[in-house]
Design a protein around this motif. Structure first.
Motif, PDB file in Angstrom:
ATOM      1  N   LYS A  85       0.805  -1.216   0.000  1.00 26.61           N
ATOM      2  CA  LYS A  85       0.000   0.000   0.000  1.00 26.61           C
ATOM      3  C   LYS A  85       0.846   1.277   0.000  1.00 26.61           C
ATOM      4  O   LYS A  85       0.609   2.189  -0.805  1.00 26.61           O
ATOM      5  N   SER A  89       0.924   3.844  -3.095  1.00 25.43           N
ATOM      6  CA  SER A  89       0.416   5.209  -2.964  1.00 25.43           C
ATOM      7  C   SER A  89       1.453   6.230  -3.414  1.00 25.43           C
ATOM      8  O   SER A  89       1.131   7.227  -4.068  1.00 25.43           O
ATOM      9  N   LYS A  99      -4.391  10.704  -1.556  1.00 21.91           N
ATOM     10  CA  LYS A  99      -4.526   9.315  -1.155  1.00 21.91           C
ATOM     11  C   LYS A  99      -5.572   8.623  -2.023  1.00 21.91           C
ATOM     12  O   LYS A  99      -6.572   9.225  -2.405  1.00 21.91           O
ATOM     13  N   CYS A 105      -7.306   0.043  -0.880  1.00 17.07           N
ATOM     14  CA  CYS A 105      -6.432   0.912  -0.085  1.00 17.07           C
ATOM     15  C   CYS A 105      -7.047   1.253   1.263  1.00 17.07           C
ATOM     16  O   CYS A 105      -6.332   1.456   2.252  1.00 17.07           O
ATOM     17  N   THR A 106      -8.368   1.342   1.349  1.00 13.56           N
ATOM     18  CA  THR A 106      -9.011   1.658   2.630  1.00 13.56           C
ATOM     19  C   THR A 106      -9.020   0.458   3.572  1.00 13.56           C
ATOM     20  O   THR A 106      -9.093   0.629   4.786  1.00 13.56           O
ATOM     21  N   GLU A 107      -8.976  -0.756   3.022  1.00 14.51           N
ATOM     22  CA  GLU A 107      -8.955  -1.939   3.887  1.00 14.51           C
ATOM     23  C   GLU A 107      -7.639  -2.068   4.636  1.00 14.51           C
ATOM     24  O   GLU A 107      -7.596  -2.553   5.753  1.00 14.51           O
ATOM     25  N   ASP A 108      -6.526  -1.665   4.006  1.00 22.62           N
ATOM     26  CA  ASP A 108      -5.205  -1.664   4.652  1.00 22.62           C
ATOM     27  C   ASP A 108      -4.872  -3.061   5.201  1.00 22.62           C
ATOM     28  O   ASP A 108      -4.622  -3.256   6.392  1.00 22.62           O
ATOM     29  N   ASP A 109      -4.870  -4.040   4.287  1.00 24.04           N
ATOM     30  CA  ASP A 109      -4.574  -5.418   4.673  1.00 24.04           C
ATOM     31  C   ASP A 109      -3.108  -5.714   4.352  1.00 24.04           C
ATOM     32  O   ASP A 109      -2.743  -6.013   3.215  1.00 24.04           O
ATOM     33  N   SER A 110      -2.246  -5.605   5.348  1.00 27.67           N
ATOM     34  CA  SER A 110      -0.817  -5.835   5.133  1.00 27.67           C
ATOM     35  C   SER A 110      -0.516  -7.297   4.840  1.00 27.67           C
ATOM     36  O   SER A 110       0.419  -7.616   4.090  1.00 27.67           O
ATOM     37  N   ASP A 113      -0.980  -7.930   1.126  1.00 24.29           N
ATOM     38  CA  ASP A 113       0.151  -7.434   0.340  1.00 24.29           C
ATOM     39  C   ASP A 113       1.345  -8.373   0.438  1.00 24.29           C
ATOM     40  O   ASP A 113       2.042  -8.626  -0.550  1.00 24.29           O
TER      41      ASP A 113
END
Length: 330
Positions: A85, A89, A99, A105-110, A113
């Motif tokens: 992410k 970005s 942004k 991108c709003t879920e922010d699931d590392s 990735d």
């Protein structure tokens, strides 16, 4: 004049879509579609035909687009979409401070990735194995499924992976066919010879080629023509083998169905015969009665039943009346 020029220039700069030849155009629909790092559609411009430059939109989401969901496309390359992410970005907005507000991108699931990065790296390594093995292709297919689950939309990188997997499967099938013809040779077995596994591998190869062709067509449009022509050379023998296999399977099914019908008819005819006609005797066991049978041109008088209830007459009982005196005939 300058007022109109500035207005038009601002419209093209804000809403214009850059075509492959470098020109910009404003479209009634495509110019209003927002960017997403998990797009469900892809757009391309027609380079041939009329009108030239017309924009085409194809749905590329694996599960389609549900009713009421927003249609989104990707404005960046696939290499950027595969980044985590923060890096994604930075590449998207070049440090401008904006942004991305897409769902991914709003879920922010590392973890997602990380899974994408590992699956990509592992799949690239496995597909580079030469010659391919059963283990490498099986693991590469597993990595591809993980990547397809994490990024559920058509991508050129996944289409290329499908073509490489299909080529590896084809090579394994050719090896298995060669080994089948040279079983007597003393050599190391490269790949398994299980018939069901070979049949399933051929079906997987055909599916990989077909889905890869659709991905390239949806993503590149007319630019995919050269790629599809090169893919046809590898796909044609697989298609021919699949036709032969399908024909054999249909003939086998018809043969099994015909045998079942003949067996049912035979059982029905036997059940309709009278008891004295050779189908049943007094015991109802379905064995010949005392009327006798012919064995090797010799008429044998057979007893109605053996000494054991429910069993056919034994060897001694059949030849009891035909055994000559003495002990020279057994």
């Amino acid at each position: 004049f300058w007022t109109h020029f500035v207005l038009v220039a601002s419209i093209f700069g804000r809403f214009g879509v850059r075509n492959p030849d470098g020109t910009r155009a404003v479209y009634a629909l495509c110019s209003h579609i927002r960017h997403s790092c998990r797009p469900n559609a892809a757009a391309f411009s027609l380079r041939k035909g009329f009108p030239k430059g017309r924009r085409m939109l194809h749905i590329i989401a694996t599960d389609g687009v549900p009713r009421g969901e927003e249609i989104t496309v990707s404005d960046e390359t696939e290499a950027i979409l595969c980044l985590p992410k923060l890096e994604r970005s930075h590449k998207l907005f070049r440090g401008s401070g904006f942004k991305c507000e897409c769902r991914r991108c709003t879920e922010d699931d590392s973890k997602l990735d990380e899974c994408i990065a590992q699956a990509l790296a592992r799949m690239e390594t496995l597909l580079a194995v030469r010659p391919p093995t059963d283990e490498s292709t099986k693991e590469a297919l597993s990595c591809f499924k993980e990547l397809d689950k994490a990024l559920p939309f058509s991508m050129q990188i996944k289409a290329k992976a499908k073509v490489l997997l299909a080529s590896s499967f084809t090579e394994l099938n050719n090896r298995a066919a060669w080994q089948e013809e040279h079983r007597g040779a003393n050599m190391v077995q490269w790949t398994g010879l299980d018939a069901e596994a070979q049949e399933q591998r051929l079906k997987d190869t055909k599916k990989l080629f077909e889905t890869a062709a659709k991905d390239f067509e949806y993503l590149l449009g007319q630019d995919a023509l050269g790629i599809l022509q090169r893919m046809e050379a590898g796909y044609e023998p697989v298609r021919d083998q699949h036709k032969i296999l399908s024909k054999y399977a249909r003939e086998k099914e018809r043969s099994v169905a015909s045998s079942a019908v003949e067996l049912n008819e035979s059982r029905a005819s036997q059940s309709q015969q009278p008891a004295g006609a050779g189908g049943g005797g007094a015991g109802g066991g379905g064995y010949p009665t005392a009327a006798g049978v012919t064995l090797g041109g010799m008429q044998l008088d057979m007893p109605a039943m053996s000494g054991k209830e429910g069993l056919p007459p034994g060897w001694e009982e059949i030849f009891q009346s035909k055994r000559p005196a003495g002990d020279g005939w057994y």
